[in-house]
Design an enzyme around this catalytic site. Structure first.
Site, PDB file in Angstrom:
ATOM      1  CG  ASP A 176      -1.868  -1.170   1.317  1.00 30.22           C
ATOM      2  OD1 ASP A 176      -1.578  -2.201   0.685  1.00 30.22           O
ATOM      3  OD2 ASP A 176      -2.887  -1.069   2.012  1.00 30.22           O
TER       4      ASP A 176
ATOM      5  CB  CYS B  72      -3.119  -6.786  -1.603  1.00 29.48           C
ATOM      6  SG  CYS B  72      -4.477  -7.257  -0.519  1.00 29.48           S
TER       7      CYS B  72
END
Length: 589
Positions: free
Chosen positions: A29, A67
């Site tokens: 992230d 993700c």
């Protein structure tokens, strides 16, 4: 015989010695908020030092802004929607004959380790890694064996931005708040904590690189550093804009391997070469002197025989946890074009996990109180079906140029290039997930929808483009889609009516009503949503029966339930009359 075996051993050892070790240091992230990317808030001296020794990519994109789909593209070397693996948290079988790329490296003699996050949407076959755990390390290989090692650093994950208590190191008064967000103490705290976490991973990356040096392997090891997608803050994570897809990406090639380094490689250089995550698998295979299999869709950007650099990067968004959506994007490095296929839905749909972030909650609260600027309110409103941003003039992506007469040529070119990709890759994201799972029946979706009878991709993409183009307000062009023999085309015909609202549904009423009995649950649910907007009272009672039946978890079709529950949630006040029936669904009674 003894001499032959000795010759064979020495030959194999020499061959292994020619193969570079490959180390990936990855983090969660994180957009390019590093010192080497000129971010004034960053304190990342060790990663910056790696960039000074290697090559920094300015236009590296994760193909997905979250993700699991992003990692699916990496491990397969493929556009995840081609395999029906684009939705956040799903498990679909691998296509027949395909392998995850570490399997191929292992077959070539590499010791492959992952420390330790996997998080793929494809079901992992046996034998992908020699070891995948928190103990996985190159040090566990056989003497002289080349290695491919991944170390994933977790502290920058979205969940660690909101972790409290946390004593800030970065001054929240000095962080830059994007103009699309409100400037509040909560937002500033989250951004400052994100930069604190980046400093932490900088130290963790330094420890891994020191271990490589201590083991005497630094001059035999190619190093990649990158993040799995953009920062975990809302409107970056989960959104296939540049803010959600651009990642830091640095490569270091020791002198002995610089002949196979990317174009323009030299210490401290920056490159505008475009790379995406589907390029990582073929690149690593090329570095290992292997030919990537033909089913991989990416292009190697290093290694022997690397093709000319790509011209575009592509991104996608599918279902995000419990919320359904469909977006595709493309960039040429300067412009980002985004096509919304469900523009009636807001950017900021309520995703439970996203709403754990203090920034998300205060942003939404201020919107509901009417206290945001127009730019800050955009996130909570329905989307335009087309977006176009000039990253040079507008790096925050807040001025949509899609309807600017001076941008017609650029918009049309990127639109057509994106549409060509969707057809060429047989993007399965246009098949509603419940139907896709039902029709695949345990097969790989790619294999189940391999022919044009099962999935007429050109017709489907054309139907989706028409349905979501809300500048075309009439129902007439959609009516032929409602009677199409293919359920996916029928679905997009109904969705086109849903997107246009009650008045348009009323003009197509007689064609929509029979679809409450369609063989596809996804078509039935879409028809029910349409009639809840533009049907008679009797129609709406029939629509409720469809929605409650599909939503019932006892039907055994989880994604059919998700599709129906999303519709029920969008009905808002209309759902109050059925609150007892809905409560029974939630309790399972």
């Amino acid at each position: 015989m003894r001499h032959f075996l000795l010759f064979l051993f020495l030959n194999l050892a020499a061959h292994a010695a020619d193969k570079p070790n490959i180390l990936w240091i990855t983090c969660e992230d994180s957009s390019p908020h590093l010192g080497c990317y000129d971010d004034p808030n960053a304190n990342t001296p060790n990663i910056d030092a790696l960039a000074k020794r290697g090559l920094l990519f300015r236009h590296a994109w994760s193909n997905a802004p979250v993700c699991a789909p992003a990692r699916t593209c990496i491990i397969s070397g493929r556009w995840a929607p081609s395999d029906g693996a684009e939705h956040m948290r799903s498990e679909v079988p691998m296509p027949g004959g395909h392998k995850m790329f570490p399997q191929l490296l292992r077959e070539a003699g590499y010791y492959c380790t992952n420390n330790s996050k996997e998080d793929y949407n494809l079901i992992k076959p046996e034998g992908v890694w020699d070891e995948s755990s928190k103990k996985a390390h190159w040090r566990n290989r056989k003497p002289g064996q080349p290695f491919f090692a991944v170390f994933n650093l977790l502290i920058t994950h979205e969940s660690q931005i909101r972790a409290r208590p946390h004593t800030l190191v970065h001054d929240p008064a000095k962080v830059v708040v994007p103009p699309y967000m409100p400037d509040t103490p909560e937002v500033r705290h989250d951004w400052a904590q994100h930069f604190d976490n980046l400093t932490t991973i900088d130290g963790q990356a330094a420890e891994i690189l020191k271990a490589l040096e201590d083991d005497g392997l630094a001059q035999d090891t190619i190093v990649f550093f990158y993040a799995d997608h953009g920062t975990g803050m809302p409107r970056s994570k989960r959104w296939p804009m540049n803010s959600g897809l651009q990642v830091p990406f640095i490569t270091y090639f020791p002198e002995k391997y610089q002949a196979v380094a990317p174009f323009g490689y030299r210490a401290g250089a920056h490159t505008d070469q475009m790379i995406g995550f589907i390029d990582l698998a073929p690149t690593v295979l090329r570095l290992a002197s292997m030919t990537p299999p033909a089913y991989m869709q990416g292009s190697a950007f290093a290694g022997e025989g690397k093709p000319a650099p790509r011209q575009f990067n592509f991104g996608f968004r599918g279902r995000m946890d419990e919320r359904i959506d469909l977006t595709r994007s493309i960039t040429d490095g300067r412009y980002v074009y985004i096509r919304q296929f469900m523009p009636h839905l807001p950017y900021g749909q309520h995703i439970g996990y996203m709403f754990e972030m203090p920034t998300t909650r205060v942003w939404n609260d201020l919107f509901e109180q009417g206290k945001l600027t127009p730019q800050q309110s955009v996130f909570w409103k329905p989307k335009p079906h087309e977006e176009l941003y000039d990253l040079q003039a507008d790096p925050w992506e807040i001025r949509n140029l899609a309807q600017d007469p001076e941008m017609v040529v650029t918009r049309t070119f990127l639109r057509q290039t994106l549409a060509t990709l969707l057809e060429r890759t047989r993007d399965l994201g246009f098949i509603p997930e419940a139907q896709r799972l039902a029709d695949s029946a345990g097969q790989s979706p790619k294999d189940a929808f391999a022919d044009n009878k099962a999935y007429p991709v050109k017709e489907v993409v054309s139907a989706a483009l028409l349905a979501s183009d809300l500048t075309k307000t009439l129902a007439d062009p959609l009516l032929p889609l409602l009677a199409h023999e293919n359920a996916v085309v029928r679905y997009w015909g109904v969705m086109g009516l849903v997107m246009r609202g009650a008045d348009t549904v009323k003009t197509a009423h007689d064609a929509v009503l029979p679809l409450l009995d369609d063989k596809s649950s996804s078509v039935r649910v879409a028809a029910a949503e349409a009639l809840m907007a533009g049907g008679t009272d009797a129609d709406q009672e029939k629509a409720w029966a469809v929605l409650l039946g599909a939503a019932d978890p006892k039907n055994g079709a989880a994604m059919a339930s998700v599709e129906a529950l999303n519709v029920i949630d969008r009905l808002g006040g209309k759902a109050a009359a059925k609150k007892d029936a809905i409560a029974k669904l939630l309790t399972g009674t």
